[in-house]
Design a protein around this motif. Structure first.
Motif, PDB file in Angstrom:
ATOM      1  N   THR A   1       0.819  -1.211   0.000  1.00 42.57           N
ATOM      2  CA  THR A   1       0.000   0.000   0.000  1.00 42.57           C
ATOM      3  C   THR A   1       0.852   1.261   0.000  1.00 42.57           C
ATOM      4  O   THR A   1       0.656   2.167  -0.819  1.00 42.57           O
ATOM      5  N   ASN A   2       1.776   1.325   0.932  1.00 41.11           N
ATOM      6  CA  ASN A   2       2.533   2.558   1.126  1.00 41.11           C
ATOM      7  C   ASN A   2       3.550   2.811   0.025  1.00 41.11           C
ATOM      8  O   ASN A   2       3.772   3.969  -0.359  1.00 41.11           O
ATOM      9  N   HIS A   3       4.156   1.748  -0.492  1.00 42.52           N
ATOM     10  CA  HIS A   3       5.178   1.950  -1.528  1.00 42.52           C
ATOM     11  C   HIS A   3       4.803   1.413  -2.902  1.00 42.52           C
ATOM     12  O   HIS A   3       4.702   2.178  -3.864  1.00 42.52           O
ATOM     13  N   LEU A   4       4.597   0.106  -3.028  1.00 42.66           N
ATOM     14  CA  LEU A   4       4.467  -0.488  -4.361  1.00 42.66           C
ATOM     15  C   LEU A   4       3.266   0.050  -5.138  1.00 42.66           C
ATOM     16  O   LEU A   4       3.355   0.283  -6.353  1.00 42.66           O
TER      17      LEU A   4
ATOM     18  N   SER B   1       7.109   9.086   6.953  1.00 41.61           N
ATOM     19  CA  SER B   1       6.935   9.157   8.401  1.00 41.61           C
ATOM     20  C   SER B   1       8.281   9.080   9.095  1.00 41.61           C
ATOM     21  O   SER B   1       9.242   8.504   8.561  1.00 41.61           O
ATOM     22  N   SER B   2       8.329   9.623  10.306  1.00 38.89           N
ATOM     23  CA  SER B   2       9.523   9.410  11.132  1.00 38.89           C
ATOM     24  C   SER B   2       9.665   7.936  11.476  1.00 38.89           C
ATOM     25  O   SER B   2      10.730   7.487  11.895  1.00 38.89           O
TER      26      SER B   2
ATOM     27  N   ALA C   1       7.734  -3.473   9.602  1.00 41.48           N
ATOM     28  CA  ALA C   1       7.119  -3.503   8.280  1.00 41.48           C
ATOM     29  C   ALA C   1       6.682  -2.101   7.869  1.00 41.48           C
ATOM     30  O   ALA C   1       6.871  -1.682   6.722  1.00 41.48           O
ATOM     31  N   TYR C   2       6.124  -1.376   8.821  1.00 44.70           N
ATOM     32  CA  TYR C   2       5.741   0.012   8.555  1.00 44.70           C
ATOM     33  C   TYR C   2       6.975   0.852   8.271  1.00 44.70           C
ATOM     34  O   TYR C   2       7.011   1.630   7.310  1.00 44.70           O
ATOM     35  N   GLY C   3       8.012   0.670   9.097  1.00 47.72           N
ATOM     36  CA  GLY C   3       9.225   1.458   8.936  1.00 47.72           C
ATOM     37  C   GLY C   3       9.871   1.283   7.582  1.00 47.72           C
ATOM     38  O   GLY C   3      10.252   2.264   6.931  1.00 47.72           O
ATOM     39  N   GLN C   4      10.007   0.047   7.105  1.00 48.34           N
ATOM     40  CA  GLN C   4      10.661  -0.140   5.807  1.00 48.34           C
ATOM     41  C   GLN C   4       9.792   0.394   4.668  1.00 48.34           C
ATOM     42  O   GLN C   4      10.310   0.886   3.662  1.00 48.34           O
ATOM     43  N   SER C   5       8.463   0.336   4.828  1.00 57.98           N
ATOM     44  CA  SER C   5       7.601   0.886   3.774  1.00 57.98           C
ATOM     45  C   SER C   5       7.743   2.399   3.697  1.00 57.98           C
ATOM     46  O   SER C   5       7.667   2.987   2.606  1.00 57.98           O
ATOM     47  N   LYS C   6       7.969   3.038   4.843  1.00 63.72           N
ATOM     48  CA  LYS C   6       8.124   4.491   4.859  1.00 63.72           C
ATOM     49  C   LYS C   6       9.518   4.908   4.399  1.00 63.72           C
ATOM     50  O   LYS C   6       9.698   5.963   3.782  1.00 63.72           O
ATOM     51  N   THR C   7      10.525   4.086   4.693  1.00 65.64           N
ATOM     52  CA  THR C   7      11.842   4.311   4.111  1.00 65.64           C
ATOM     53  C   THR C   7      11.757   4.216   2.591  1.00 65.64           C
ATOM     54  O   THR C   7      12.351   5.022   1.859  1.00 65.64           O
TER      55      THR C   7
ATOM     56  N   ALA D   1      10.362  15.361  -6.938  1.00 63.26           N
ATOM     57  CA  ALA D   1       9.785  14.402  -5.990  1.00 63.26           C
ATOM     58  C   ALA D   1      10.417  14.618  -4.623  1.00 63.26           C
ATOM     59  O   ALA D   1      11.648  14.642  -4.499  1.00 63.26           O
ATOM     60  N   ASN D   2       9.587  14.804  -3.629  1.00 65.87           N
ATOM     61  CA  ASN D   2      10.056  14.970  -2.261  1.00 65.87           C
ATOM     62  C   ASN D   2       9.189  14.140  -1.317  1.00 65.87           C
ATOM     63  O   ASN D   2       8.049  13.803  -1.637  1.00 65.87           O
ATOM     64  N   ALA D   3       9.743  13.818  -0.153  1.00 59.94           N
ATOM     65  CA  ALA D   3       9.022  13.054   0.858  1.00 59.94           C
ATOM     66  C   ALA D   3       8.929  13.881   2.134  1.00 59.94           C
ATOM     67  O   ALA D   3       9.655  14.872   2.306  1.00 59.94           O
ATOM     68  N   LEU D   4       8.053  13.457   3.029  1.00 60.83           N
ATOM     69  CA  LEU D   4       7.832  14.261   4.227  1.00 60.83           C
ATOM     70  C   LEU D   4       7.289  13.447   5.382  1.00 60.83           C
ATOM     71  O   LEU D   4       6.716  12.372   5.196  1.00 60.83           O
ATOM     72  N   MET D   5       7.455  13.995   6.559  1.00 58.39           N
ATOM     73  CA  MET D   5       6.816  13.545   7.789  1.00 58.39           C
ATOM     74  C   MET D   5       5.769  14.592   8.141  1.00 58.39           C
ATOM     75  O   MET D   5       6.100  15.766   8.322  1.00 58.39           O
TER      76      MET D   5
END
Length: 314
Positions: free
Chosen positions: A128-131, A161-162, A186-192, A212-216
């Motif tokens: 969901t978060n990445h792929l 996310s942090s 699992a959440y952490g690696q998806s946010k990385t 393209a930028n990412a954010l918390m």
């Protein structure tokens, strides 16, 4: 040098777009029927953008769109169905898109879910978060390029996310097939992965005018934490009130719409400013780990993600 703005943790989505005119700009916000996605879409619509809410629940999405139109006076707010865990849904969404796309906000997400796999065999949080966002962005690249050609830029905004500080991407076992499932990791690696996507998209697409930028977004209490133990949530919420939804949406909207971010790409922001590299996430909220900006990891993740998507599509 780190990118800085006059805005802070207390700034709202409307604050960061004061004086910004988005008339004629087409923008997509995934997961825009709840939480900070609603306020992200509302602020963009308030500044004149044509906003598409990409959601799984069409009824909730339509209620949100109607409310945004009523509160902003902008009736160019539409709803389209999108299930980020299903490549068929992603394909249908992108095929039906017409015209340029000026900003794509990867807002939808899940957090610390029970161990679950999608119909494609992917762990749910990574899917969901990445792929899903990865596949969606590839499918809409031509629309982003069209917008960049006409206006000089198009923007991708990945709501990370942090929580990325809890895990790099574990390439040897992305889907927890061999190691015990840990919902936080699992959440952490998806946010990385979302941050690494921004890094590699910058390398590949910057010459097209696509940033393209990412954010918390900050500590915001939403339905995202629905899988937490209720006692844990209650204790933390009492001790840490967090940001309002309007404050939580501010960094997303800043990256999607502010002229201050023109040409800025491949970076990670928190509280409306670029985050500093840290050895450990500060106070659980601030800073970016080196593994999330690693260019080699970003290239590898892109290749692995593309192979996974292509394998399903055949």
């Amino acid at each position: 040098m780190l990118m800085s703005t006059p805005f802070t943790a207390s700034s709202t989505a409307m604050d960061v777009t004061t004086g910004v005119d988005l008339t004629g700009r087409a923008m997509i916000v995934t997961g825009a029927s709840s939480g900070i996605g609603v306020e992200t879409a509302r602020a963009l619509a308030a500044r004149g953008a044509q906003v598409t809410l990409a959601v799984r629940d069409m009824d909730a999405g339509q209620r949100t769109a109607d409310t945004i139109a009523a509160t902003t006076g902008n009736d160019r707010v539409s709803v389209r169905r999108l299930d980020l865990t299903d490549l068929g849904s992603i394909g249908a969404f992108s095929t039906e898109w017409n015209g340029p796309l000026h900003a794509l906000i990867h807002n939808a997400g899940v957090m610390e879910t029970p161990q679950t796999y999608t119909r494609h065999g992917w762990e749910l949080q990574f899917a969901t978060n990445h792929l899903g966002h990865f596949a969606l962005t590839l499918a809409l690249q031509s629309a982003l390029t069209e917008a960049a050609t006409a206006t000089g830029e198009a923007r991708i905004v990945a709501v990370s996310s942090s929580g990325h500080g809890s895990s790099p991407v574990r390439f040897d076992d992305l889907f927890f097939r061999r190691r015990p499932y840990d919902p936080g990791q699992a959440y952490g690696q998806s946010k990385t992965a979302q941050i690494l996507f921004a890094v590699e998209a910058t390398r590949r697409w910057a010459h097209h005018g696509i940033t393209a930028n990412a954010l918390m977004p900050g500590g915001v209490w939403t339905n995202l934490q629905r899988h937490w133990d209720p006692d844990r949530r209650a204790r933390l919420q009492a001790a840490f009130p967090g940001k309002t939804l309007q404050q939580g949406a501010a960094t997303s909207v800043l990256l999607a719409a502010s002229p201050r971010l023109r040409g800025v790409s491949g970076r990670y922001f928190d509280d409306c400013n670029e985050a500093e590299p840290v050895e450990e996430i500060i106070d659980g909220l601030h800073g970016v780990r080196a593994w999330a900006l690693d260019q080699d990891a970003a290239r590898r993740l892109w290749d692995v993600s593309l192979a996974l998507v292509d394998a399903v599509r055949g």
